[in-house]
Scaffold this motif. Structure first.
Motif, PDB file in Angstrom:
ATOM      1  N   ARG A   1       0.818  -1.209   0.000  1.00 16.54           N
ATOM      2  CA  ARG A   1       0.000   0.000   0.000  1.00 16.54           C
ATOM      3  C   ARG A   1       0.858   1.267   0.000  1.00 16.54           C
ATOM      4  N   LEU A   2       2.026   1.185   0.659  1.00 16.68           N
ATOM      5  CA  LEU A   2       2.856   2.381   0.794  1.00 16.68           C
ATOM      6  C   LEU A   2       3.811   2.572  -0.379  1.00 16.68           C
ATOM      7  N   LEU A   3       4.388   1.460  -0.886  1.00 17.28           N
ATOM      8  CA  LEU A   3       5.426   1.583  -1.910  1.00 17.28           C
ATOM      9  C   LEU A   3       5.122   0.804  -3.178  1.00 17.28           C
ATOM     10  N   GLY A   4       4.040   0.011  -3.193  1.00 17.72           N
ATOM     11  CA  GLY A   4       3.666  -0.696  -4.398  1.00 17.72           C
ATOM     12  C   GLY A   4       4.382  -2.023  -4.604  1.00 17.72           C
ATOM     13  N   TYR A   5       5.241  -2.449  -3.644  1.00 14.77           N
ATOM     14  CA  TYR A   5       5.947  -3.721  -3.766  1.00 14.77           C
ATOM     15  C   TYR A   5       5.212  -4.791  -2.954  1.00 14.77           C
TER      16      TYR A   5
END
Length: 855
Positions: free
Chosen positions: A251-255
């Motif tokens: 959610r925060l970095l897309g990983y």
């Protein structure tokens, strides 16, 4: 954790298997049901075994009693909706009756003792110890009574057993009491111990269940905190390898967590921030060098950088963690906000600087305004008796003295107030401490020796403790206002004279309609005496047919708007005669804004009405003559149109004839001439070049003449009009003119089958004349010609991009002729033009397509 859950689950199941009861009463009820079911099943055999000996010994009553007892036993066994107390006492009563019957039949033997002992034991189990003691006493009493009767030989036992010895009954009774007491004590002790264990076990199971639930909730809560936390939790090893990341990384970095696990964290850190991350992961670096938290930029999967606030805890001694647990919070928005706040702070500081300059400018402006204001601001002390007055600089314009002169002159106000106003104003100002704010008018002496009327508005200034400090106020020159008021009073006197002498009548009524004021003209108009009018209302003076109309005017105009439009009505004179008047009613209100009265200017229009009647008759006669003259003009115009139509028809017929003659006769002549010149040119010897050149030139002239004649013939009567219709004819016309000139003509049209010849030739002449005018006057490069059929009419449009014209009126002979053509067809022409923007000609002709033709 899983083994603990399973152990707790098995233990709870075991407890429920032992006694899945909610209370002791439920346990007792289950014991009762079990006993009754067992007794019912066993009693099937006992009933028959007891019934046979009774019948053999002809003990019918006893057999009936056995049957009643057995049926009753079945009833309380299977009808469980019966009350518990009824079923319990019935069951105990059965045991007691069976014991007593056995005592009566066979004396104190094993059967009777077992029945009575069971009766006592079941009472203690199904009820309580007190009733069990009562049942024990009852059983002992039954044994004693039966033994007494048997020993006294008043009753013979049915079963012949040796029971007459009193010692048998005494020893048997003592044994029964001993066994019964021991049974009660044992059962009571067992029940207490069992109930205590059940309660403790149940409490333990509930505690374990609650502990299990709390442990599960804690586990779920911890998992939810990790999985759904807005922060990122990760485990980093000493070499920077990522050992674990919480699901919030997506959610925060897309990983995804599995995409970054096992990779080096420096691969995701901004190059400018990698040094601080390496220092934080290196053992032995002091905490004051790194700080409790660090702010770094981390690469998002979309290629952007996100700011994170990171703090960590070393757990390298923990074999499960073996690294540093870091908590990362996304502060990108905060960083953006900080940037915006910094920009806002810079902007605010700039605004403060600008606002300070504005305030300084406003202060200077305020000082300038006070200097040029008509109001002079002053202050004076309360205990000085107005001896010292400090005034603003603009006092010089009011009184001719400077502010310093007024301040330095002791008693300035007392020396300059008009003597006639001194006493009145001094008394008025003495109330300032009570009223806190007062206003008064008086005269002050100007430096030029004249008095000025002053309006003095003063206010008392109080200290924080409520004690008076000083007086402040303002002086405003109202000399012109006072003179205007005096002039107004004089004007009112003149108005009163005008009011009484005016030709129009004036009257005023209260809101009920009663007349309360009027002038002499009103008296003369109606013929009443003044005292008679005061007794009447305006409704009394109005014929009934006007009452509804006037009430509606008052409700819809006077009350909401404060006035009405001028309207007409009738009045009744004292002599009964009726005459017409017009009037306009206005509303007056009191100081609270409530309607107070209505007044009106009334004018006698009897003579005007007579003149209007005469004018109406004259108008009707004139309209009659105009109608007759209009009919004559319409007939004349119709004859003119018919004549014009005949002229145009004749003209078109003549053009058709001339075009045919030019094409048939003159064309043959030119063809013959060209053929002759061609033969002559061929027969001329080569040694006469000048003659051959003149003959060739003559042939060229003949060709040009033939083309001119052909063009003239087409312009007079286009042959395509009769063959292909108006659409093809206009398209050919546009192509011909475009090909002969530099004018680019764009044509759009549609076929109009069945179009009358007179409409088609008129539309053709419109386009022909329009294109001719464009070539002569417009200096245009492009022309759009459109022919459309819309809603039962034909629309013809010609638009150019030329220099345009100022006047669009069809003053030219050509346009006037076209307009007359279309007027005969009930059509029209509109010309719109602006200088530099070209001319747009639009012609419309009504025409209905035949049903057989499509659009």
């Amino acid at each position: 954790m899983t083994k603990i859950k399973e152990t707790i689950k098995h233990f709870i199941t075991f407890i429920r298997m032992i006694g899945n009861v909610a209370s002791v009463h439920e346990l007792q009820e289950r014991m009762l049901n079990a006993q009754l079911v067992t007794a019912s099943l066993v009693s099937v055999f006992l009933y028959f075994f007891a019934l046979i000996p009774a019948l053999q010994n002809r003990l019918v009553a006893l057999a009936i009693l056995y049957t009643i007892i057995y049926v009753w036993l079945l009833l309380i066994t299977f009808f469980r909706r019966l009350p518990y107390w009824f079923r319990t006492e019935s069951w105990l009563f059965f045991l007691l009756i069976l014991g007593v019957i056995n005592l009566y039949i066979s004396g104190l033997n094993v059967d009777a003792g077992l029945f009575l002992l069971t009766f006592v034991a079941m009472t203690s189990l199904l009820l309580d110890i007190r009733i069990a003691l009562l049942s024990l006493m009852t059983s002992a009493l039954a044994i004693a009574i039966t033994g007494l009767i048997v020993v006294s030989q008043n009753v013979d036992l049915k079963v012949d057993l040796p029971q007459t010895d009193p010692l048998v009954w005494i020893i048997g009774g003592l044994i029964f009491m001993l066994l019964g007491t021991l049974s009660l004590l044992s059962i009571s002790s067992i029940m207490r111990d069992l109930l205590g264990k059940i309660e403790r076990t149940t409490k333990l199971a509930e505690d374990l269940s609650q502990a299990h639930d709390k442990l599960s909730e804690s586990e779920i809560r911890f998992r939810s905190l990790i999985e759904y936390s807005t922060d990122l939790v990760a485990i980093l090893h000493e070499d920077g390898e990522i050992g674990y990341t919480s699901p919030s990384i997506f959610r925060l970095l897309g990983y995804k967590p599995e995409d970054v696990t096992g990779r080096n964290v420096l691969g995701y850190i901004h190059t400018e921030d990698q040094a601080i991350v390496i220092a934080a992961l290196t053992p032995g670096v002091p905490a004051d060098v790194i700080g409790t938290t660090v702010e770094v930029r981390v690469s998002h999967q979309n290629g952007l950088w996100r700011w994170f606030e990171v703090n960590g805890f070393e757990l390298k001694t923990n074999p499960v963690i073996n690294g540093t647990v870091v908590n990362c919070r996304d502060i990108t928005d905060r960083k953006n906000v900080e940037s915006l706040l910094q920009a806002a702070k810079d902007n605010l500081e700039q605004q403060v600087v600008e606002r300070t300059a504005e305030l300084q400018s406003a202060s200077a402006r305020l000082k300038e305004l006070v200097l040029h204001s008509p109001a002079v601001i002053y202050s004076t002390s309360l205990d000085g008796g107005w001896k010292s007055v400090q005034a603003s600089d603009n006092v010089n314009r009011l009184l001719g003295y400077t502010a310093d002169q007024i301040k330095s002159e002791i008693g300035f106000w007392n020396f300059h107030i008009h003597p006639e106003d001194t006493s009145r104003v001094t008394t008025h100002k003495a109330r300032i401490e009570l009223e806190k704010r007062i206003s008064c008018k008086y005269r002050l002496l100007h430096r030029d020796g004249n008095y000025r009327w002053i309006r003095d508005d003063m206010q008392l200034v109080l200290a924080e403790d409520g004690q008076p400090l000083e007086l402040i106020g303002s002086w405003i020159d109202i000399t012109n206002q006072v003179e205007a008021e005096r002039s107004t009073l004089s004007s009112q006197d003149r108005y009163r004279g005008l009011y009484e002498s005016m030709m129009d009548a004036f009257m005023r009524v209260d809101m009920s309609g009663k007349i309360i004021e009027f002038n002499q003209a009103y008296i003369n108009m109606l013929g009443y005496l003044p005292e008679e009018l005061y007794q009447l209302t305006y409704i009394d003076l109005t014929p009934p047919k006007w009452h509804a109309m006037e009430a509606e005017i008052i409700n819809k105009q006077v009350n909401p708007l404060g006035f009405s439009d001028v309207y007409e009505k009738e009045y009744i004179r004292k002599d009964g005669s009726i005459f017409s008047v017009d009037l306009r009613t206005s509303l007056t209100r009191d100081g609270n804004g409530k309607p107070e009265s209505m007044w009106a200017i009334v004018r006698d229009i009897s003579h005007r009405k007579q003149n209007e009647a005469i004018l109406l008759n004259t108008k009707q006669e004139l309209e009659k003559r105009v109608t007759e003259r209009t009919s004559e003009l319409v007939a004349s115009q119709e004859r003119l149109r018919s004549l014009t139509r005949q002229i145009i028809t004749t003209q078109e017929d003549e053009r058709r004839s001339v075009a045919r003659e030019l094409h048939d006769e003159a064309g043959q002549v030119f063809i013959t001439l060209k053929h002759s010149l061609d033969i002559a040119l061929e027969e001329t010897p080569e040694d006469h070049p000048a003659l051959k050149a003149r003959l060739a030139f003559a042939m060229q002239i003949a060709d040009v003449s033939m083309q001119l004649m052909r063009d003239l013939s087409h312009r007079l009567r286009p042959p395509a009009l009769e063959v292909g219709g108006i659409n093809i004819c206009l398209e050919d016309l546009c192509l011909d003119i475009s090909g002969q000139t530099n004018l680019h003509i764009q044509y759009q049209g549609e076929d109009l089958p069945g179009l009358p010849n007179e409409i088609a030739i008129s539309l053709y002449r419109v386009v022909q004349e329009s294109l001719t005018n464009i070539l002569k006057h417009a200096a245009a490069s492009n022309v759009q010609v459109k022919l459309r059929y819309l809603k039962n009419k034909i629309l013809l449009s010609v638009r150019d991009d030329g220099k345009g014209v100022m006047d669009t009126n069809p003053v030219g002979t050509g346009l006037l002729g076209l307009q007359e053509r279309l007027r005969l067809l009930e059509g029209n022409i509109q010309v719109k033009a602006h200088p530099g923007k070209g001319v747009h000609l639009k012609a419309t002709v009504p025409w209905q397509k035949e049903a057989g033709h499509g659009k």
